[in-house]
Design a protein around this motif. Sequence first.
Motif, PDB file in Angstrom:
ATOM      1  N   ASP A  61     -14.826  -7.480   4.898  1.00 21.23           N
ATOM      2  CA  ASP A  61     -14.833  -8.822   5.475  1.00 21.23           C
ATOM      3  C   ASP A  61     -14.644  -8.763   6.991  1.00 21.23           C
ATOM      4  OD1 ASP A  61     -15.342 -10.136   3.136  1.00 21.23           O
ATOM      5  OD2 ASP A  61     -13.246 -10.532   2.656  1.00 21.23           O
ATOM      6  N   GLU A  62     -13.724  -7.917   7.423  1.00 17.03           N
ATOM      7  CA  GLU A  62     -13.485  -7.823   8.865  1.00 17.03           C
ATOM      8  C   GLU A  62     -14.686  -7.217   9.587  1.00 17.03           C
ATOM      9  OE1 GLU A  62      -9.685  -5.884   9.439  1.00 17.03           O
ATOM     10  OE2 GLU A  62      -8.776  -7.301   8.039  1.00 17.03           O
ATOM     11  N   TYR A  63     -15.292  -6.213   8.940  1.00 14.64           N
ATOM     12  CA  TYR A  63     -16.466  -5.564   9.539  1.00 14.64           C
ATOM     13  C   TYR A  63     -17.617  -6.567   9.663  1.00 14.64           C
ATOM     14  CZ  TYR A  63     -20.104  -1.964  10.177  1.00 14.64           C
ATOM     15  OH  TYR A  63     -21.138  -1.189  10.651  1.00 14.64           O
ATOM     16  N   ILE A  64     -17.881  -7.312   8.587  1.00  8.35           N
ATOM     17  CA  ILE A  64     -18.972  -8.310   8.603  1.00  8.35           C
ATOM     18  C   ILE A  64     -18.690  -9.396   9.644  1.00  8.35           C
ATOM     19  CG2 ILE A  64     -20.107 -10.137   7.237  1.00  8.35           C
ATOM     20  CD1 ILE A  64     -19.736  -8.263   4.753  1.00  8.35           C
ATOM     21  N   LYS A  65     -17.426  -9.777   9.755  1.00  9.32           N
ATOM     22  CA  LYS A  65     -17.049 -10.789  10.757  1.00  9.32           C
ATOM     23  C   LYS A  65     -17.342 -10.265  12.172  1.00  9.32           C
ATOM     24  CE  LYS A  65     -13.080 -11.419  12.397  1.00  9.32           C
ATOM     25  NZ  LYS A  65     -11.659 -11.087  12.302  1.00  9.32           N
ATOM     26  N   ASN A  66     -16.985  -9.024  12.436  1.00 12.40           N
ATOM     27  CA  ASN A  66     -17.226  -8.448  13.761  1.00 12.40           C
ATOM     28  C   ASN A  66     -18.719  -8.325  14.063  1.00 12.40           C
ATOM     29  OD1 ASN A  66     -14.561  -8.200  14.644  1.00 12.40           O
ATOM     30  ND2 ASN A  66     -14.271  -6.264  13.552  1.00 12.40           N
ATOM     31  N   LEU A  67     -19.491  -7.915  13.047  1.00 10.98           N
ATOM     32  CA  LEU A  67     -20.943  -7.809  13.241  1.00 10.98           C
ATOM     33  C   LEU A  67     -21.562  -9.181  13.497  1.00 10.98           C
ATOM     34  CD1 LEU A  67     -21.796  -5.283  10.390  1.00 10.98           C
ATOM     35  CD2 LEU A  67     -22.324  -4.914  12.803  1.00 10.98           C
ATOM     36  N   ASN A  96     -10.026   0.905  -5.274  1.00  7.21           N
ATOM     37  CA  ASN A  96      -9.454   0.415  -4.008  1.00  7.21           C
ATOM     38  C   ASN A  96     -10.098  -0.903  -3.591  1.00  7.21           C
ATOM     39  OD1 ASN A  96      -7.546   0.671  -2.008  1.00  7.21           O
ATOM     40  ND2 ASN A  96      -8.846   1.902  -0.661  1.00  7.21           N
ATOM     41  N   LYS A  97     -10.500  -1.668  -4.596  1.00  9.04           N
ATOM     42  CA  LYS A  97     -11.293  -2.879  -4.374  1.00  9.04           C
ATOM     43  C   LYS A  97     -10.700  -3.827  -3.334  1.00  9.04           C
ATOM     44  CE  LYS A  97     -11.987  -6.904  -6.804  1.00  9.04           C
ATOM     45  NZ  LYS A  97     -11.830  -7.703  -8.019  1.00  9.04           N
ATOM     46  N   GLU A  98      -9.435  -4.191  -3.490  1.00  4.02           N
ATOM     47  CA  GLU A  98      -8.858  -5.213  -2.604  1.00  4.02           C
ATOM     48  C   GLU A  98      -8.855  -4.771  -1.145  1.00  4.02           C
ATOM     49  OE1 GLU A  98      -8.501  -8.200  -3.514  1.00  4.02           O
ATOM     50  OE2 GLU A  98      -8.843  -7.763  -5.642  1.00  4.02           O
ATOM     51  N   ASN A  99      -8.432  -3.536  -0.912  1.00  3.52           N
ATOM     52  CA  ASN A  99      -8.410  -3.039   0.464  1.00  3.52           C
ATOM     53  C   ASN A  99      -9.818  -2.914   1.037  1.00  3.52           C
ATOM     54  OD1 ASN A  99      -5.568  -2.614   0.897  1.00  3.52           O
ATOM     55  ND2 ASN A  99      -5.697  -0.904  -0.547  1.00  3.52           N
ATOM     56  N   VAL A 100     -10.750  -2.444   0.217  1.00  4.06           N
ATOM     57  CA  VAL A 100     -12.118  -2.262   0.700  1.00  4.06           C
ATOM     58  C   VAL A 100     -12.741  -3.619   1.032  1.00  4.06           C
ATOM     59  CG1 VAL A 100     -14.436  -1.480   0.070  1.00  4.06           C
ATOM     60  CG2 VAL A 100     -12.466  -0.037  -0.434  1.00  4.06           C
ATOM     61  N   HIS A 156      -4.841   2.403   4.441  1.00  6.66           N
ATOM     62  CA  HIS A 156      -5.308   3.104   5.636  1.00  6.66           C
ATOM     63  C   HIS A 156      -6.654   3.785   5.387  1.00  6.66           C
ATOM     64  CE1 HIS A 156      -1.359   2.315   7.129  1.00  6.66           C
ATOM     65  NE2 HIS A 156      -1.554   3.014   8.224  1.00  6.66           N
ATOM     66  N   ILE A 157      -6.770   4.423   4.233  1.00  2.00           N
ATOM     67  CA  ILE A 157      -7.979   5.212   3.963  1.00  2.00           C
ATOM     68  C   ILE A 157      -9.186   4.296   3.748  1.00  2.00           C
ATOM     69  CG2 ILE A 157      -8.034   5.551   1.429  1.00  2.00           C
ATOM     70  CD1 ILE A 157      -7.918   8.381   3.997  1.00  2.00           C
ATOM     71  N   ALA A 158      -8.941   3.041   3.337  1.00  2.37           N
ATOM     72  CA  ALA A 158     -10.043   2.073   3.238  1.00  2.37           C
ATOM     73  C   ALA A 158     -10.697   1.907   4.604  1.00  2.37           C
ATOM     74  CB  ALA A 158      -9.529   0.721   2.740  1.00  2.37           C
ATOM     75  N   TYR A 159      -9.879   1.899   5.671  1.00  5.12           N
ATOM     76  CA  TYR A 159     -10.410   1.716   7.027  1.00  5.12           C
ATOM     77  C   TYR A 159     -11.109   2.964   7.553  1.00  5.12           C
ATOM     78  CZ  TYR A 159      -8.585  -2.913   7.635  1.00  5.12           C
ATOM     79  OH  TYR A 159      -8.389  -4.261   7.511  1.00  5.12           O
ATOM     80  N   VAL A 160     -10.461   4.112   7.426  1.00  3.47           N
ATOM     81  CA  VAL A 160     -11.026   5.294   8.090  1.00  3.47           C
ATOM     82  C   VAL A 160     -11.929   6.135   7.195  1.00  3.47           C
ATOM     83  CG1 VAL A 160      -9.310   5.511   9.922  1.00  3.47           C
ATOM     84  CG2 VAL A 160      -8.909   6.622   7.708  1.00  3.47           C
ATOM     85  N   SER A 161     -12.094   5.751   5.951  1.00  6.16           N
ATOM     86  CA  SER A 161     -13.024   6.522   5.119  1.00  6.16           C
ATOM     87  C   SER A 161     -13.920   5.642   4.257  1.00  6.16           C
ATOM     88  CB  SER A 161     -12.250   7.510   4.243  1.00  6.16           C
ATOM     89  OG  SER A 161     -13.073   8.030   3.224  1.00  6.16           O
TER      90      SER A 161
END
Lengths: 282, 282
Positions: free
Chosen positions: B243-249, B234-238, B176-181
């Motif tokens: 990847d999702e962020y780059i895909k959306n951009l 937290n490498k895997e989660n980050v 969770h914290i990978a997403y919001v922080s």
Amino acid sequence: MKVHIIGTGLIGGSFALDIKEQFPEAEITGIDANESHLEEALEKGIIDATGTLEELSLADVVILAVPVDVSRNLLLKVMEMAGEDTLIFDAGSTKNGICTAVAGHPNRRKYLAAHPIAGTEYSGPGAAIKGLFRGKTNIICEVEKTAFKLQERALEIFQKLGMRIRYMDPAAHDKHIAYVSHLSHISSFMLGKTVLEKEKNEKDIFDLAGSGFASTVRLAKSSPAMWTPIFAQNKENVLETLDEYIKNLSNFRDLLKEEDYDGVFLEMEKTNHIKTILNGIN
Amino acid sequence: MKVHIIGTGLIGGSFALDIKEQFPEAEITGIDANESHLEEALEKGIIDATGTLEELSLADVVILAVPVDVSRNLLLKVMEMAGEDTLIFDAGSTKNGICTAVAGHPNRRKYLAAHPIAGTEYSGPGAAIKGLFRGKTNIICEVEKTAFKLQERALEIFQKLGMRIRYMDPAAHDKHIAYVSHLSHISSFMLGKTVLEKEKNEKDIFDLAGSGFASTVRLAKSSPAMWTPIFAQNKENVLETLDEYIKNLSNFRDLLKEEDYDGVFLEMEKTNHIKTILNGIN
């Protein structure tokens, strides 16, 4: 001083509030295609009266504060209807297209191309605030194409509202602003999207968000109706910034995937001196 | 109450200030590998004295507030040196690795895994502020593995400092914290990098930046020494969030390139309701 404000939202409304304070004798007339905005602006005392484009021949100042796709077309009409001695300025976030659209127009000298770098992520008359422009940068393009007397009137208003003035070429404006404003909005919107999508499966994700997340994603509250035409008008520059941003993110991703932590550290350290630059920005 | 704070920076220093205020009888001892931080914390009255790990057997509370790579190793040593009745808690931004590292340890019950979602983009004792934790979320992991009496002592401190408590599984925390922080920090650092790179050729670019840019890029002021080990742990989660962020951009970029402005509008509109979610976050 008769001031007509076309678009009584955040920017138009904030101009109205500050002009009324600095020029107590000013009569502020609001014009807006959105009837409920117009009523709200009147009720809140942001404008003194509502008006029509037909009255613009009597105006001393016309402020165009509508989305940039609307203003590009409307400006031509306003330049025709305004009096010989009427100053017209806009507040749009793109300048190249609008300056090109009016280039060589017989009434070009009535218009001053402006972009106050001021605003919040909110919109509508309810978002208008006093002092929004104090200490903020106002970029003026092609100042030499505006009549001297009208330049003077505009500068008196901008000065009394507390703005710092920067003169730029419209093409340079659009290029620079793509980096320091347009890209930020996309990065913020897509960050918000990424987290919202995740939240569909992982509930309570936002419960853990702190002030850092809120700050980074703040611009994702902005109005799509305002921002879509900005991106459309500044497409080439925005695409360039987006490509560079995606390239930098992908490179960071690769460093992390390869566990090159010296590389990850350096990427952040090289950017860290943005501290000293940001300290000058409110 | 004898409190030993290991790491007298932003987080450790802010704990010291608030504990001193809420527990006037507390003696605060600082331990830090960075001598100048220690001196500064003493001079500023943030800590009452400096100490060593050898004294931890007498401590009631030990707070580990060092970068997450340091704390993972240091915790094992601290658990050995601390007394039978000493509470140890950390404040690190990753929880899965540290909980795994101490799993099954004979002194596991002295340790409480915590992550207060609080901080600023600054670091060092000079960045410590009173009330940093008031109203902020503190995530506690594997609470059942901490001795009852020490859980109670920790909760009393967290409560007096004004924190809201959330209990989570360490793996869920890290995801969770990978997403919001964590993702916010990368998006901000890379945005800063993109604009700084452009500035090499186009001077004065920052002169045009407004509060929107400052807000989006604020986290790029953060400490690389603190953040590199967080991303490593937290490498895997980050990587997943990136990847999702780059895909959306990239998707947004394609819509813009194809001039699909309805699509561009929808992308923003779908994310816009983040407004209602963000209103609850300071």
